[in-house]
Design a protein around this motif. Structure first.
Motif, PDB file in Angstrom:
ATOM      1  N   ALA A 176       0.512  -1.255  -0.040  1.00  0.00           N
ATOM      2  CA  ALA A 176       0.050   0.032   0.087  1.00  0.00           C
ATOM      3  C   ALA A 176       0.785   1.410   0.073  1.00  0.00           C
ATOM      4  O   ALA A 176       0.710   2.262  -0.750  1.00  0.00           O
ATOM      5  N   ALA A 177       1.943   1.161   0.778  1.00  0.00           N
ATOM      6  CA  ALA A 177       2.857   2.372   0.786  1.00  0.00           C
ATOM      7  C   ALA A 177       3.556   2.711  -0.424  1.00  0.00           C
ATOM      8  O   ALA A 177       3.379   3.837  -1.026  1.00  0.00           O
ATOM      9  N   SER A 178       3.843   1.422  -1.255  1.00  0.00           N
ATOM     10  CA  SER A 178       4.724   1.738  -2.281  1.00  0.00           C
ATOM     11  C   SER A 178       3.732   2.235  -3.196  1.00  0.00           C
ATOM     12  O   SER A 178       4.001   3.008  -4.497  1.00  0.00           O
ATOM     13  N   LEU A 179       2.633   1.933  -3.337  1.00  0.00           N
ATOM     14  CA  LEU A 179       1.419   2.266  -4.414  1.00  0.00           C
ATOM     15  C   LEU A 179       1.011   3.683  -4.096  1.00  0.00           C
ATOM     16  O   LEU A 179       0.899   4.453  -5.127  1.00  0.00           O
ATOM     17  N   LEU A 180       1.203   4.134  -3.017  1.00  0.00           N
ATOM     18  CA  LEU A 180       1.009   5.623  -2.677  1.00  0.00           C
ATOM     19  C   LEU A 180       2.069   6.414  -2.967  1.00  0.00           C
ATOM     20  O   LEU A 180       2.202   7.773  -2.621  1.00  0.00           O
ATOM     21  N   GLY A 181       3.350   5.636  -3.352  1.00  0.00           N
ATOM     22  CA  GLY A 181       4.417   6.556  -3.691  1.00  0.00           C
ATOM     23  C   GLY A 181       5.349   6.657  -2.835  1.00  0.00           C
ATOM     24  O   GLY A 181       6.416   7.216  -2.961  1.00  0.00           O
ATOM     25  N   ALA A 182       5.298   5.609  -1.504  1.00  0.00           N
ATOM     26  CA  ALA A 182       6.374   5.893  -0.631  1.00  0.00           C
ATOM     27  C   ALA A 182       7.512   5.164  -0.971  1.00  0.00           C
ATOM     28  O   ALA A 182       7.493   4.200  -1.652  1.00  0.00           O
ATOM     29  N   SER A 183       8.857   5.569  -1.143  1.00  0.00           N
ATOM     30  CA  SER A 183       9.853   5.003  -1.242  1.00  0.00           C
ATOM     31  C   SER A 183      10.270   3.698   0.028  1.00  0.00           C
ATOM     32  O   SER A 183       9.538   3.918   1.013  1.00  0.00           O
ATOM     33  N   HIS A 184      11.162   2.887  -0.271  1.00  0.00           N
ATOM     34  CA  HIS A 184      11.326   1.682   0.775  1.00  0.00           C
ATOM     35  C   HIS A 184      11.998   2.414   1.740  1.00  0.00           C
ATOM     36  O   HIS A 184      11.428   2.008   3.069  1.00  0.00           O
ATOM     37  N   ARG A 185      12.787   3.292   1.722  1.00  0.00           N
ATOM     38  CA  ARG A 185      13.230   4.140   3.142  1.00  0.00           C
ATOM     39  C   ARG A 185      12.126   4.895   3.947  1.00  0.00           C
ATOM     40  O   ARG A 185      12.043   4.714   5.105  1.00  0.00           O
ATOM     41  N   ALA A 192       7.381   0.907   9.356  1.00  0.00           N
ATOM     42  CA  ALA A 192       7.771  -0.227  10.046  1.00  0.00           C
ATOM     43  C   ALA A 192       8.381   0.067  11.392  1.00  0.00           C
ATOM     44  O   ALA A 192       7.920  -0.532  12.415  1.00  0.00           O
ATOM     45  N   LEU A 193       9.506   1.118  11.412  1.00  0.00           N
ATOM     46  CA  LEU A 193       9.983   1.233  12.629  1.00  0.00           C
ATOM     47  C   LEU A 193       9.279   1.828  13.927  1.00  0.00           C
ATOM     48  O   LEU A 193       9.443   1.234  14.860  1.00  0.00           O
ATOM     49  N   PRO A 194       8.278   2.616  13.331  1.00  0.00           N
ATOM     50  CA  PRO A 194       7.381   3.094  14.494  1.00  0.00           C
ATOM     51  C   PRO A 194       6.605   1.752  15.054  1.00  0.00           C
ATOM     52  O   PRO A 194       6.258   1.811  16.327  1.00  0.00           O
ATOM     53  N   VAL A 195       6.030   1.095  14.244  1.00  0.00           N
ATOM     54  CA  VAL A 195       5.321  -0.013  14.789  1.00  0.00           C
ATOM     55  C   VAL A 195       6.080  -1.122  15.567  1.00  0.00           C
ATOM     56  O   VAL A 195       5.685  -1.784  16.491  1.00  0.00           O
ATOM     57  N   LEU A 196       7.303  -0.957  15.100  1.00  0.00           N
ATOM     58  CA  LEU A 196       8.268  -2.117  15.783  1.00  0.00           C
ATOM     59  C   LEU A 196       8.980  -1.683  17.018  1.00  0.00           C
ATOM     60  O   LEU A 196       9.531  -2.323  17.985  1.00  0.00           O
ATOM     61  N   SER A 197       8.605  -0.173  17.404  1.00  0.00           N
ATOM     62  CA  SER A 197       9.353   0.471  18.672  1.00  0.00           C
ATOM     63  C   SER A 197       9.189  -0.248  19.689  1.00  0.00           C
ATOM     64  O   SER A 197      10.312  -0.172  20.533  1.00  0.00           O
ATOM     65  N   PRO A 198       7.911  -0.505  20.036  1.00  0.00           N
ATOM     66  CA  PRO A 198       8.054  -1.035  21.672  1.00  0.00           C
ATOM     67  C   PRO A 198       8.733  -2.403  21.571  1.00  0.00           C
ATOM     68  O   PRO A 198       9.460  -2.529  22.691  1.00  0.00           O
ATOM     69  N   ALA A 199       8.789  -3.277  20.629  1.00  0.00           N
ATOM     70  CA  ALA A 199       9.462  -4.426  20.587  1.00  0.00           C
ATOM     71  C   ALA A 199      10.962  -4.239  20.585  1.00  0.00           C
ATOM     72  O   ALA A 199      11.837  -4.907  21.271  1.00  0.00           O
TER      73      ALA A 199
END
Lengths: 277, 259
Positions: A176-185, A192-199
């Motif tokens: 979805a992110a890449s369809l909306l034009g987001a780069s990998h970075r 990804a990193l905000p979702v993973l931050s608690p872990a």
């Protein structure tokens, strides 16, 4: 409470006796005796001695330096590794997870021996690196070497702890992110990193505590010559010189207080960080 | 990034990390199998003599026997102590679960060196002269096994329909104790066995308590390994590989049981 509810309670008795004798009693002894000076009176003398001694301050600095470095490096490598491991085929992935499980047991004395063979003064890798001219010498028995060895045993632990957390990342989010034009970075930085931050924060604390509490690896590698908190504590209760268990108790209490403080800061950060659900 | 290139990246990253993790093990394996590996990059002379020397050393066999009996004894005791407690908390006092949970984490939160400070002072004198004997290690190791056994049994009980099972058993005339032994225990056997194997590999890898509290009086595998460091490093490599093979077999057994 009636009889039916009382009888099951009996199974706790032996359990709590063992736990009390070997887990709680030593902890209580340590806390109480850290406040008792050499003459047997209540005092803060032990703490004063630790804080004012450059030798003990250096032990804390060393312990934290090596632990923080190895926790950060281990976490970084494990994050990159887990992100790639998720893309492996099921069968390869299972073998790799089993291998990670196995290497997480590879610590302490045997690990120190293995590293002496590989990276010691005449170790195979040291010789290769020296031949290629990458290094002049590698000091396995100092800060540099301990950081490498610690990182080695942090990686599998971090991977085991982090891997389940990566299941929270849905594959379609990246699409979805890449369809909306987001780069990998951009995807990694903002999704990804905000979702993973608690872990990530939770794993970091466990790695840090693991590094600070490690004794066997450093003790074997440096024969107790490198100044670390755990080495100091052990030397004060079982060393060759005169023993000072109460001073060891004070150092232990400082170490545990610092761990509790870090855990509290971490809990606060986890609460403030991003939550998926 | 095209999928092919992405996959190539993922494969190379994973391979690289696992290669790094393998290097120390591989080097130790090669070292244990060769005659000489001095100041050269490649070893020379393939031999089994270090393994033969190790497995015929009575001191090694004694240490192995010590480690094995200590771990097996501790695990039997731990299972007998812990499993009924987890069940009773789960079935009768679910409110105590949080408290017990924190208690299981205690051995993790306190470094073994710190516990040893207190243990050495408390149990080095009459009436409880335990240091230098295996009994003090048994007591400490129950704490190490506790989190693993607690987690496994608790997870297993959650997956079972404990309350219905117990009601059915009682309806058919069984007492609670009978129901526990004949119904609950067989149902959690698999998870319990897996956690016992996992704890086993942790216990035979324990060094700090073994060295500080028992030391030379009851030499375990790890303490023996430490004391052998003056020996030829080929010999110690054979020792590390033998030790690692034992843990490997146990981990494999644990995963077998976990399926």
């Amino acid at each position: 409470m009636n009889n039916r509810l009382c009888r099951p309670f009996l199974v706790f008795i032996p359990f709590f006796i063992i736990l009390g004798l070997f887990q709680l009693a030593p902890l209580v002894w340590v806390v109480i005796n850290s406040f008792i000076n050499n003459d047997g009176h209540w005092s803060l003398a032990n703490y004063q001695q630790v804080v004012s001694s450059p030798f003990y301050r250096q032990a804390f600095t060393h312990s934290f330096l090596v632990s923080i470095f190895s926790a950060v490096a281990g976490l970084l490598i494990a994050t990159i590794g887990c992100a790639s491991l998720r893309h492996m085929q099921g069968k390869i992935r299972n073998i790799m997870i089993a291998f990670t499980n196995m290497t997480s047991n590879f610590a302490g004395v045997p690990l120190a021996f293995a590293f002496i063979i590989v990276l010691g003064f005449n170790g195979a890798i040291t010789l290769i690196l020296r031949k290629w001219g990458w290094i002049n010498s590698f000091d396995l028995y100092g800060t540099q070497g301990l950081s490498v060895v610690y990182t080695y045993f942090q990686i599998p632990l971090a991977m085991l702890l982090l891997y389940p957390a990566f299941d929270a990342l849905k594959v379609d989010w990246e699409e979805a992110a890449s369809l909306l034009g987001a780069s990998h970075r951009y995807y990694w930085q903002h999704i990804a990193l905000p979702v993973l931050s608690p872990a990530l924060l939770g794993t970091f604390i466990i790695l840090l505590a693991n590094g600070l509490g490690t004794y066997a690896t450093a003790y074997t590698l440096t024969s107790g010559n490198y100044n670390l908190v755990t080495v100091r504590i052990a030397n004060l209760v079982a060393g060759d010189l005169f023993l000072q268990p109460n001073l060891a108790a004070a150092i232990s209490v400082i170490l545990m207080s610092l761990l509790i403080f870090i855990t509290c800061v971490n809990q606060w950060l986890v609460k403030r960080s991003y939550h998926v659900y | 990034m095209s999928t092919k290139r992405a996959m190539a990246y993922h494969y190379s990253v994973t391979c690289f990390i696992y290669f790094l993790l393998l290097i120390p093990l591989l080097a130790t394996l090669v070292y244990s199998l060769c005659d000489q590996w001095g100041a050269t990059i490649l070893p020379s002379g393939f031999t089994f003599k270090w393994y033969i020397q190790l497995w015929t050393d009575p001191r090694f066999l004694t240490a192995l026997y010590h480690s094995m009996t200590l771990a097996v004894g501790t695990l039997i005791l731990s299972a007998v102590l812990i499993v009924p407690c987890v069940f009773v908390v789960f079935y009768y006092y679910p409110k105590l679960d949080t408290g017990l949970n924190i208690l299981t984490l205690l051995p993790f939160a306190i470094p073994p060196v710190v516990s040893s400070v207190g243990l050495l002072q408390l149990y080095s004198d009459y009436p409880l002269l335990l240091t230098g004997t295996p009994w003090i290690l048994v007591g400490c190791y129950v704490g190490i096994a506790l989190p693993f056994i607690y987690r496994a049994v608790n997870n297993n009980l959650r997956a079972l329909n404990v309350h219905d099972l117990m009601d059915a058993a009682r309806l058919l005339g069984a007492s609670s104790t009978q129901a526990f032994f004949k119904l609950i225990l067989p149902n959690i056997r698999k998870g319990l066995m897996a956690s016992l194997f996992l704890s086993f590999s942790f216990l035979i890898g324990e060094f700090v308590f073994a060295n500080l509290l028992a030391g030379a009086n009851f030499e375990t595998l790890q303490v023996y390994l430490y004391n052998m460091q003056q020996n030829s490093s080929h010999f110690t490599s054979a020792l590390v590989i033998s030790y690692f093979s034992i843990t490997l077999i146990l981990t494999l057994l644990a995963t077998r049981f976990n399926r």
